[in-house]
Motif scaffolding. Structure first.
Motif, PDB file in Angstrom:
ATOM      1  N   LEU A  54       0.840  -1.190   0.000  1.00 49.32           N
ATOM      2  CA  LEU A  54       0.000   0.000   0.000  1.00 49.32           C
ATOM      3  C   LEU A  54       0.875   1.239   0.000  1.00 49.32           C
ATOM      4  N   ARG A  55       0.614   2.120  -0.953  1.00 43.40           N
ATOM      5  CA  ARG A  55       1.349   3.388  -1.028  1.00 43.40           C
ATOM      6  C   ARG A  55       0.427   4.504  -0.556  1.00 43.40           C
ATOM      7  N   VAL A  56       0.764   5.065   0.612  1.00 45.11           N
ATOM      8  CA  VAL A  56      -0.036   6.134   1.199  1.00 45.11           C
ATOM      9  C   VAL A  56       0.493   7.477   0.708  1.00 45.11           C
ATOM     10  N   ALA A  57      -0.429   8.357   0.362  1.00 42.89           N
ATOM     11  CA  ALA A  57      -0.048   9.660  -0.178  1.00 42.89           C
ATOM     12  C   ALA A  57       0.410  10.604   0.915  1.00 42.89           C
ATOM     13  N   ILE A  58       1.490  11.308   0.652  1.00 40.41           N
ATOM     14  CA  ILE A  58       1.909  12.403   1.521  1.00 40.41           C
ATOM     15  C   ILE A  58       2.003  13.604   0.583  1.00 40.41           C
ATOM     16  N   PRO A  59       0.895  14.343   0.436  1.00 44.09           N
ATOM     17  CA  PRO A  59       0.843  15.406  -0.571  1.00 44.09           C
ATOM     18  C   PRO A  59       2.003  16.380  -0.455  1.00 44.09           C
ATOM     19  N   TYR A  60       2.708  16.574  -1.538  1.00 45.11           N
ATOM     20  CA  TYR A  60       3.917  17.399  -1.614  1.00 45.11           C
ATOM     21  C   TYR A  60       4.835  17.171  -0.415  1.00 45.11           C
ATOM     22  N   GLY A  61       4.845  15.976   0.089  1.00 45.14           N
ATOM     23  CA  GLY A  61       5.798  15.551   1.111  1.00 45.14           C
ATOM     24  C   GLY A  61       5.638  16.200   2.467  1.00 45.14           C
ATOM     25  N   THR A  62       4.504  16.814   2.721  1.00 40.89           N
ATOM     26  CA  THR A  62       4.325  17.556   3.973  1.00 40.89           C
ATOM     27  C   THR A  62       3.371  16.826   4.906  1.00 40.89           C
ATOM     28  N   LEU A  63       3.758  16.694   6.179  1.00 39.41           N
ATOM     29  CA  LEU A  63       2.844  16.110   7.150  1.00 39.41           C
ATOM     30  C   LEU A  63       3.164  16.637   8.545  1.00 39.41           C
ATOM     31  N   ASP A  64       2.223  16.454   9.473  1.00 33.62           N
ATOM     32  CA  ASP A  64       2.455  16.885  10.852  1.00 33.62           C
ATOM     33  C   ASP A  64       2.667  15.663  11.746  1.00 33.62           C
ATOM     34  N   SER A  65       2.893  15.923  13.042  1.00 34.02           N
ATOM     35  CA  SER A  65       3.260  14.821  13.936  1.00 34.02           C
ATOM     36  C   SER A  65       2.118  13.819  14.097  1.00 34.02           C
ATOM     37  N   ARG A  66       0.903  14.340  14.108  1.00 35.62           N
ATOM     38  CA  ARG A  66      -0.258  13.453  14.272  1.00 35.62           C
ATOM     39  C   ARG A  66      -0.328  12.461  13.097  1.00 35.62           C
ATOM     40  N   GLN A  67      -0.082  12.979  11.910  1.00 35.69           N
ATOM     41  CA  GLN A  67      -0.113  12.138  10.718  1.00 35.69           C
ATOM     42  C   GLN A  67       1.062  11.161  10.724  1.00 35.69           C
ATOM     43  N   MET A  68       2.223  11.651  11.130  1.00 34.57           N
ATOM     44  CA  MET A  68       3.409  10.779  11.194  1.00 34.57           C
ATOM     45  C   MET A  68       3.159   9.641  12.180  1.00 34.57           C
ATOM     46  N   ARG A  69       2.546   9.956  13.308  1.00 37.45           N
ATOM     47  CA  ARG A  69       2.262   8.889  14.288  1.00 37.45           C
ATOM     48  C   ARG A  69       1.290   7.872  13.714  1.00 37.45           C
ATOM     49  N   MET A  70       0.367   8.336  12.926  1.00 38.76           N
ATOM     50  CA  MET A  70      -0.571   7.405  12.288  1.00 38.76           C
ATOM     51  C   MET A  70       0.196   6.468  11.347  1.00 38.76           C
ATOM     52  N   LEU A  71       1.172   7.002  10.638  1.00 37.87           N
ATOM     53  CA  LEU A  71       1.960   6.152   9.741  1.00 37.87           C
ATOM     54  C   LEU A  71       2.690   5.076  10.550  1.00 37.87           C
ATOM     55  N   GLY A  72       3.185   5.465  11.736  1.00 41.56           N
ATOM     56  CA  GLY A  72       3.831   4.471  12.606  1.00 41.56           C
ATOM     57  C   GLY A  72       2.821   3.450  13.105  1.00 41.56           C
ATOM     58  N   HIS A  73       1.646   3.911  13.447  1.00 44.29           N
ATOM     59  CA  HIS A  73       0.579   3.028  13.914  1.00 44.29           C
ATOM     60  C   HIS A  73       0.200   2.011  12.832  1.00 44.29           C
ATOM     61  N   ILE A  74       0.091   2.478  11.590  1.00 42.70           N
ATOM     62  CA  ILE A  74      -0.250   1.572  10.486  1.00 42.70           C
ATOM     63  C   ILE A  74       0.838   0.502  10.359  1.00 42.70           C
ATOM     64  N   ALA A  75       2.095   0.947  10.456  1.00 36.93           N
ATOM     65  CA  ALA A  75       3.216  -0.001  10.336  1.00 36.93           C
ATOM     66  C   ALA A  75       3.128  -1.078  11.414  1.00 36.93           C
ATOM     67  N   ARG A  76       2.800  -0.641  12.618  1.00 32.97           N
ATOM     68  CA  ARG A  76       2.750  -1.592  13.739  1.00 32.97           C
ATOM     69  C   ARG A  76       1.550  -2.502  13.655  1.00 32.97           C
ATOM     70  N   THR A  77       0.407  -1.931  13.327  1.00 34.55           N
ATOM     71  CA  THR A  77      -0.861  -2.660  13.449  1.00 34.55           C
ATOM     72  C   THR A  77      -1.172  -3.527  12.240  1.00 34.55           C
ATOM     73  N   TYR A  78      -0.810  -3.042  11.070  1.00 38.28           N
ATOM     74  CA  TYR A  78      -1.232  -3.737   9.856  1.00 38.28           C
ATOM     75  C   TYR A  78      -0.077  -4.281   9.045  1.00 38.28           C
ATOM     76  N   ASP A  79       1.155  -3.951   9.450  1.00 33.57           N
ATOM     77  CA  ASP A  79       2.304  -4.343   8.631  1.00 33.57           C
ATOM     78  C   ASP A  79       3.327  -4.975   9.574  1.00 33.57           C
ATOM     79  N   ARG A  80       4.579  -4.930   9.209  1.00 35.85           N
ATOM     80  CA  ARG A  80       5.585  -5.619  10.040  1.00 35.85           C
ATOM     81  C   ARG A  80       6.528  -4.643  10.721  1.00 35.85           C
ATOM     82  N   GLY A  81       5.974  -3.545  11.150  1.00 33.51           N
ATOM     83  CA  GLY A  81       6.725  -2.655  12.030  1.00 33.51           C
ATOM     84  C   GLY A  81       7.630  -1.648  11.339  1.00 33.51           C
ATOM     85  N   TYR A  82       7.439  -1.449  10.027  1.00 32.80           N
ATOM     86  CA  TYR A  82       8.261  -0.437   9.360  1.00 32.80           C
ATOM     87  C   TYR A  82       7.565   0.055   8.104  1.00 32.80           C
TER      88      TYR A  82
END
Lengths: 543, 98, 142
Positions: A54-82
């Protein structure tokens, strides 16, 4: 940065529901894989070598901490930790399940994120300068224009079944930090007699037939931008080749028509489209621009950096760039530790970066097309604290733009399109050149590796480029020299016969030894190559 | 020999035809000879596999060995993350893929 | 035409559609024309008032040229039936509607429930197209 209003949120939420429905129908057999494939690709879901990716969009490469934490959460919960940060400023997860993807998209939607149009024959993520809003040399922040284009291109009903994928980049400085000239459409914001407008380049790209995009429009204002782009895309949708997927990008159309004829056709279409009232009012760009206003800098921030720790000082010199605001700096976080996997970050590392952004970067991060991360607004007074935290997390490699700061696609270890593995090559090269002193002596040396001709590793734009090929079932590596994705854009040239995995590492060392032997004062590798030429380096490589 | 392989539809897992069912382990794969296409069509229609195709392989000491490195990587996992492969504790597994 | 779906109040056009070449040559009194993906829809513009039906062929649902053909015809003022025919699937129909198609002749039948859900899915759109939908920027600023 951009914040969704109720309309943006409703659209993303509806998309989650739509995809959930499509997945349900696919699992129930109501649609075939052939029918489903474009639908899942338009939600960024590939079927890759080991699993769905799954390729998640990061529009023009900009995100905030809340969004970054969600990306970490997705990695942990649905993927293999990265996760893996990509050359288009997005993030990829390699071990996704189809039947969990709607839930992933639903979670992403709660933090204004999605995977819309990150694949498929449609308009993809709009990329931009990773230093936008922080760099002194921009005429304006390019991201409001990128956001305008993002919205216009999202679920565009006419342009969702293009001949092939379509990639935009938007910059606003003469220095090109986003490889703008190597995109299907590259836009540079310019100031003309006090009016902000854009130069438009069309027909750049890498892949099988790399091309530098010619300038098609000298100046277009925001008032005309949507109509003009609509005309560019319509000509492509109507006349782009559909007979051969390797000749289907817009660069081929422009190459075959010629830039002048393409320009003429676009102007003809633009004259018609302009009358349709599809351009948003100036108030819309103003609304978006207001969200990208300077994020509350402290005018009294100290401009001093305590360099007494020598390791810290080295990192500052290599990875920290000047900020437009006194007292602030741009921090580059390397995801290229020697021997590591370029662009990968663990969920824990993602959380560390999120925390640092929240505490020390006015809650903002960027993803670069070189697969690194940026903290754009760090007080100089906080640099040591940031560096210490990065060091603890294995994120403090002081190698920005050095030979070990390698761009590498996932290659045959992950990608079903690949012909050869790219990551082990990157690891071996980085290990060969591990010495930090040697790396700094070699200086700026952008090395890029692709595992196949699709060039997701941007090897054509590498000062040194490597292309993995399949030579009678055995992995083989071609060496290219002299490419650049910056404003001095050029395409790398193949040196000659290819090498084995160990052979390519040796060959690169012969190249760098040659550089060191003949370089003149102040010359980067690329400058020396351009001065002495390919023949001289060929001799060094092949003897 | 010929192996029939594909992906599990809901999970995306790489799977191999054992003659009667699908296994995540290439060691369980059988030589489908010339029946691969027929089995592929039946199994895909029943949604027990997604995107099946036939590959070449040779008999190895530990079972079938796919002829092409890409399929060997598929059968094991990424060579750069042994911990994420099907044989995380086998120190020789990656060398055998390459 | 068992699978024909129409979003118009008038009666379906019964007369067979002629090719673009035949129509443009003027040899036909046809009121229905069929254009293929490679045809130039603009060739019809001088003769739109003669037409009650334009059928746009979709030999493959992946070939998106028909979407441009449809919008071009609507932009030129065509108000007759605009029909997507061939490999037309329910998941593409919402975009086709936005591009101006108001009739569909799919090769395979369309599930009515799925279609209703699909057409009803989005309350908002980001851009103007050939339909009546008001783009979000207009809602934001009036």
């Amino acid at each position: 940065m951009y914040k969704y209003d109720q309309y943006d949120q409703a659209i993303v939420d509806a998309r989650v529901g739509e995809f959930r429905d499509q997945v349900k129908r696919r699992l129930a057999g109501e649609i075939t894989e052939d029918q489903f494939k474009p639908l899942r690709l338009m939600n960024g879901l590939y079927l890759q070598l080991h699993a769905y990716m799954l390729r998640v969009a990061i529009p023009y490469g900009t995100l905030d901490s809340r969004q970054m934490r969600m990306l970490g959460h997705i990695a942990r919960t649905y993927d293999r930790g990265y996760g893996h940060f990509t050359t288009r400023q997005n993030i990829q997860y390699n071990w996704i399940k189809l039947d969990e993807t709607p839930d992933i998209l639903a979670e992403l939607a709660t933090v204004e994120m999605h995977a819309i149009q990150t694949s498929g024959n449609c308009i993809r993520n709009i990329s931009s300068d990773q230093f936008a809003g922080a760099a002194a040399d921009e005429v304006a922040d390019p991201r409001p224009w990128a956001e305008l284009i993002r919205q216009w291109s999202t679920f565009h009903p006419e342009f969702s079944y293009l001949p092939r994928k379509f990639k935009f980049a938007v910059i606003a400085s003469d220095e090109d930090r986003a490889a703008m000239r190597l995109h299907d459409i590259g836009i540079q914001l310019v100031n003309r007699d006090g009016i902000l407008g854009a130069k438009v380049f069309v027909g750049g790209g890498m892949g099988r037939t790399p091309m530098i995009g010619p300038e098609i429009k000298d100046f277009v204002t925001a008032d005309d931008l949507m109509s003009y782009l609509e005309a560019c895309l319509r000509v492509y949708n109507r006349y782009g080749r559909r007979d051969n997927m390797y000749k289907a990008r817009i660069k081929i159309l422009i190459h075959e028509l010629g830039a002048d004829e393409y320009r003429r056709q676009v102007e003809e279409e633009f004259a018609q489209v302009k009358l349709l009232g599809i351009d948003p009012p100036a108030a819309e760009l103003a609304r978006i621009t207001a969200m990208f206003a300077d994020p509350g800098f402290d005018p009294a921030a100290s401009d001093d950096i305590d360099r007494s720790d020598p390791e810290f000082a080295i990192w500052v010199d290599q990875n920290v760039k000047a900020h437009k605001q006194t007292g602030y700096a741009i921090v580059n976080i390397s995801l290229k530790p020697v021997g590591g996997i370029p662009g990968d970050a663990s969920a824990d590392q993602i959380d560390v970066m999120a925390d640092l952004a929240q505490r020390h970067s006015l809650d903002e991060l960027r993803v670069t097309h070189a697969q690194n991360i940026v903290l754009p607004h760090v007080r100089k007074a906080d640099l040591y604290t940031v560096w210490s935290a990065l060091t603890d997390a294995g994120l403090a490699s002081a190698n920005l733009d050095l030979i070990s700061d390698i761009i590498a696609c996932p290659g045959l270890d992950y990608c079903s399109l690949a012909n050869a593995r790219s990551i082990p090559v990157a690891q071996k090269i980085a290990t060969r050149f591990a010495s930090p002193e040697r790396q700094r002596d070699l200086g700026e040396l952008k090395l890029k590796i692709s595992g196949c001709i699709n060039a997701c590793g941007h090897h054509h734009a590498g000062h040194i480029g490597i292309l993995g090929v399949d030579k009678k079932g055995v992995e083989n590596y071609q060496l290219l020299l002299g490419g650049s994705g910056a404003e001095d854009v050029s395409l790398g040239k193949i040196t000659g016969p290819g090498f084995s995995e160990d052979g390519i590492v040796d060959a690169i060392e012969r190249v760098t030894d040659k550089y060191v032997a003949v370089r003149e004062e102040g010359e980067r590798f690329l400058d020396t190559y351009r001065r002495v030429g390919m023949e001289s380096f060929k001799e060094a490589i092949y003897g | 020999m010929k192996l029939l392989t594909g992906n599990d539809l809901p999970t995306g897992d790489v799977i191999w035809w054992t003659g009667s069912r699908w296994s995540r382990h290439v060691a369980d794969a059988v030589d489908v000879r010339d029946t691969g296409e027929t089995t592929a069509a039946t199994e895909e229609a029943a949604r027990r596999v997604n995107g099946p195709y036939v590959i070449d392989a040779t008999e190895g000491p530990d079972g079938p060995r796919p002829a092409h490195i890409k399929d060997r990587v598929r059968a094991l996992g990424p060579t750069v993350r042994p911990d994420l492969t099907l044989k995380p504790d086998d120190a020789t597994a990656i060398a055998q893929v390459i | 035409m068992d699978n024909l779906l129409r979003f118009r109040d008038d009666a379906a056009h019964e007369e067979p559609a002629v090719t673009l070449d035949a129509f443009v040559d003027g040899q036909s009194n046809a009121t229905a024309v069929r254009i293929e993906p490679g045809d130039d829809a603009r060739a019809l513009i001088p003769m739109l008032d003669r037409l009650a039906l334009v059928e746009v062929g979709f030999p493959s649902f992946r070939d998106g040229r028909g979407y441009s053909s449809a919008r071009i015809l609507r932009e030129a003022g065509y108000t007759g039936e605009l029909r997507a025919a061939g490999d037309v699937l329910v998941d593409q129909m919402p975009f086709m509607r936005r591009c101006g198609f108001d009739a569909f002749a799919p090769d395979a039948p369309i599930d009515a429930d799925v279609l209703a859900r699909s057409l009803d899915r989005y309350d908002h759109v980001y851009q103007r197209a050939a339909d009546d939908a008001v783009p979000v920027w207009k809602l934001r600023h009036g």
